[in-house]
Design a protein around this motif. Structure first.
Motif, short mmCIF file in Angstrom:
data_model
loop_
_atom_site.label_atom_id
_atom_site.label_comp_id
_atom_site.label_asym_id
_atom_site.label_seq_id
_atom_site.Cartn_x
_atom_site.Cartn_y
_atom_site.Cartn_z
N ARG A 89 -54.98 -50.74 -29.00
CA ARG A 89 -54.26 -50.01 -28.03
C ARG A 89 -54.46 -48.79 -28.02
O ARG A 89 -54.78 -48.18 -29.28
CB ARG A 89 -52.68 -50.31 -28.28
CG ARG A 89 -52.29 -51.49 -28.19
CD ARG A 89 -52.26 -51.99 -26.50
NE ARG A 89 -51.63 -53.19 -26.27
CZ ARG A 89 -52.16 -54.32 -26.26
NH1 ARG A 89 -53.56 -54.51 -26.44
NH2 ARG A 89 -51.49 -55.53 -26.13
N TYR A 136 -53.99 -53.54 -34.17
CA TYR A 136 -53.32 -54.66 -34.64
C TYR A 136 -53.93 -55.91 -34.96
O TYR A 136 -54.66 -56.29 -34.39
CB TYR A 136 -51.69 -54.57 -33.69
CG TYR A 136 -52.06 -55.32 -32.74
CD1 TYR A 136 -52.46 -55.05 -31.37
CD2 TYR A 136 -51.65 -56.86 -32.72
CE1 TYR A 136 -52.43 -55.90 -30.31
CE2 TYR A 136 -51.67 -57.64 -31.49
CZ TYR A 136 -52.21 -56.85 -30.36
OH TYR A 136 -52.33 -57.63 -29.26
N ARG A 166 -50.42 -56.25 -21.65
CA ARG A 166 -51.56 -56.44 -21.69
C ARG A 166 -51.86 -57.95 -22.48
O ARG A 166 -53.08 -58.11 -23.04
CB ARG A 166 -52.50 -55.27 -22.26
CG ARG A 166 -52.43 -53.98 -21.62
CD ARG A 166 -52.99 -54.30 -20.14
NE ARG A 166 -54.01 -54.85 -19.67
CZ ARG A 166 -55.13 -54.09 -19.38
NH1 ARG A 166 -54.96 -52.44 -19.40
NH2 ARG A 166 -56.41 -54.64 -19.15
N CYS A 213 -52.34 -61.88 -23.21
CA CYS A 213 -53.45 -62.72 -22.41
C CYS A 213 -52.53 -63.38 -21.16
O CYS A 213 -51.48 -63.91 -21.17
CB CYS A 213 -53.57 -63.98 -23.43
SG CYS A 213 -54.55 -65.09 -22.98
C1 HEM Z 1 -56.06 -70.24 -27.38
C2 HEM Z 1 -56.62 -69.63 -26.28
C3 HEM Z 1 -56.37 -68.08 -26.09
C4 HEM Z 1 -56.06 -67.11 -26.94
C5 HEM Z 1 -55.68 -67.28 -28.52
C6 HEM Z 1 -56.07 -65.86 -26.41
C7 HEM Z 1 -55.69 -64.51 -26.96
C8 HEM Z 1 -55.69 -63.54 -26.16
C9 HEM Z 1 -55.46 -62.26 -26.88
C10 HEM Z 1 -54.93 -61.89 -28.12
C11 HEM Z 1 -55.46 -61.26 -25.95
C12 HEM Z 1 -55.35 -59.72 -26.12
C13 HEM Z 1 -54.17 -59.36 -25.87
C14 HEM Z 1 -54.15 -57.96 -26.29
O1 HEM Z 1 -54.55 -56.95 -25.88
O2 HEM Z 1 -52.72 -57.69 -27.08
C15 HEM Z 1 -55.87 -61.94 -24.79
C16 HEM Z 1 -56.31 -61.26 -23.35
C17 HEM Z 1 -56.74 -61.84 -22.37
N1 HEM Z 1 -56.99 -63.18 -22.31
FE1 HEM Z 1 -56.50 -64.71 -23.70
N2 HEM Z 1 -56.46 -66.06 -24.92
C18 HEM Z 1 -56.75 -67.37 -24.79
C19 HEM Z 1 -57.13 -68.00 -23.78
C20 HEM Z 1 -57.42 -67.41 -22.42
C21 HEM Z 1 -57.81 -68.18 -21.37
C22 HEM Z 1 -57.86 -69.75 -21.22
C23 HEM Z 1 -58.05 -67.16 -20.41
C24 HEM Z 1 -58.47 -67.18 -19.03
C25 HEM Z 1 -58.49 -68.39 -18.19
C26 HEM Z 1 -57.62 -65.88 -21.03
C27 HEM Z 1 -57.80 -64.54 -20.21
C28 HEM Z 1 -57.61 -63.38 -20.92
C29 HEM Z 1 -57.60 -62.26 -20.18
C30 HEM Z 1 -58.41 -61.86 -18.85
C31 HEM Z 1 -57.45 -61.15 -21.24
C32 HEM Z 1 -57.29 -59.59 -20.73
C33 HEM Z 1 -55.87 -59.35 -20.54
C34 HEM Z 1 -55.65 -57.88 -20.32
O3 HEM Z 1 -56.39 -56.90 -20.90
O4 HEM Z 1 -54.72 -57.33 -19.43
N3 HEM Z 1 -57.30 -66.09 -22.40
N4 HEM Z 1 -56.12 -63.30 -24.97
#
Ligand code: HEM
Length: 272
Positions: free
Chosen positions: A141, A162, A206, A208
């Motif tokens: 962040r 973090y 922000r 997921c």
């Molecule tokens: C077990 C599966 C998943 C885990 C553990 C996970 C975990 C995370 C984490 C920790 C972040 C960062 C949040 C932050 O900055 O605080 C994130 C962001 C994101 N995730 Fe996931 N994710 C998973 C699956 C998915 C899937 C299936 C998709 C899309 C279909 C996805 C799309 C995204 C996107 C686009 C972001 C960026 C959001 C932003 O910056 O606003 N994720 N995810």
């Protein structure tokens, strides 16, 4: 950087091919020629008007989806197979839950949002895998406003990291923190999720965007794999690597046996 450039080039070539195929499908009058089922790439290509995406935005978004959506869920699915192999009691409890809810046979159409929402133990297994082996180790962040935390001055403009992994491994909210114990999530566990002690999907605005989809996918994965087969490790000494996501160094080769006695064994390696 070289790997990123190669991926971006590959994605660019796929996008071109995809755009051509989609255009042909649209023009085709044959059944199945319409775009009834669109994948993420087609959807992005379809955005029209002032929101339409430039070539480089399209490539960046595809790359982000590839890592954010695919690598994370593949890592969690691999950790699930590993934990269920190690913890046979947990596997039996899953089988009992499926039997109790009449979901132990592969009946087409039986997995609905309603039937999946009744799988409380399986939901707890998913939570526990994401606690013990979070696919994303941490996030960043930018500090917008200076602040002081426990005597440390943090100036605006700094980038803060973090750690999801350290937080979930150190929290005193989880007794026997290193033990794989899905039961800890049964009953009233929401209070622990409200605190920032459990944050596999990050936190705040922000966090997921694929969170609900990922949890649903992992539940369906458990149901389908547990009711259709059993599996064994081919190499018993599993060494984990944690970058870019947790994954067994050898790709976790497994031998699957279908539940039906008529089927043969299948050997696969996970593709994290
Ligand atoms: C077990 C599966 C998943 C885990 C553990 C996970 C975990 C995370 C984490 C920790 C972040 C960062 C949040 C932050 O900055 O605080 C994130 C962001 C994101 N995730 Fe996931 N994710 C998973 C699956 C998915 C899937 C299936 C998709 C899309 C279909 C996805 C799309 C995204 C996107 C686009 C972001 C960026 C959001 C932003 O910056 O606003 N994720 N995810």
């Amino acid at each position: 950087m070289l790997a990123r450039k190669r991926l971006i080039d590959e994605i660019g070539a796929s996008l071109k091919g995809k755009a051509r195929k989609d255009a042909m499908a649209r023009e085709s009058n044959e059944p199945g020629g319409s775009l009834l089922f669109q994948d993420a790439m087609s959807r992005l290509l379809d955005v029209q008007g002032e929101d339409s995406l430039s070539d480089s935005e399209l490539k960046d978004l595809c790359l982000e989806l590839l890592f954010a959506g695919h690598a994370t869920t593949a890592s969690a699915a691999t950790s699930l197979l590993l934990q269920l192999h190690k913890h046979r009691k947990v596997l039996s409890k899953i089988q009992s839950e499926l039997e109790d809810l009449d979901l132990d046979q592969d009946v087409e159409g039986d997995l609905t949002m309603a039937s999946l929402s009744r799988l409380e133990y399986i939901a707890a297994v998913v939570k526990e895998v994401l606690r013990l082996s979070p696919p994303v180790g941490g996030a960043y962040r930018t500090v917008l406003k200076s602040f002081t935390l426990k005597g440390y001055h943090i100036p605006a403009g700094w980038t803060l990291g973090y750690s999801i992994r350290d937080t979930q491994h150190m929290s005193n909210l989880f007794p026997n923190v290193d033990t794989f114990d899905p039961d800890r999530w049964l009953g009233n566990s929401s209070s622990r999720e409200d605190k920032f002690d459990y944050l596999p999907f990050g936190g705040g605005t922000r966090s997921c965007v694929g969170k609900e989809f990922a949890k649903l996918f992992l539940k369906v994965f458990i149901v389908e794999v547990v009711r259709s087969c059993s599996w064994n490790l081919i190499n018993n000494n599993v060494t984990m690597s944690y970058l870019p996501v947790p994954h067994p160094v050898d790709g976790l080769p497994l031998r699957f046996s279908a539940s039906s006695s008529a089927s043969k064994d299948h050997q696969v390696a996970s593709d994290v």
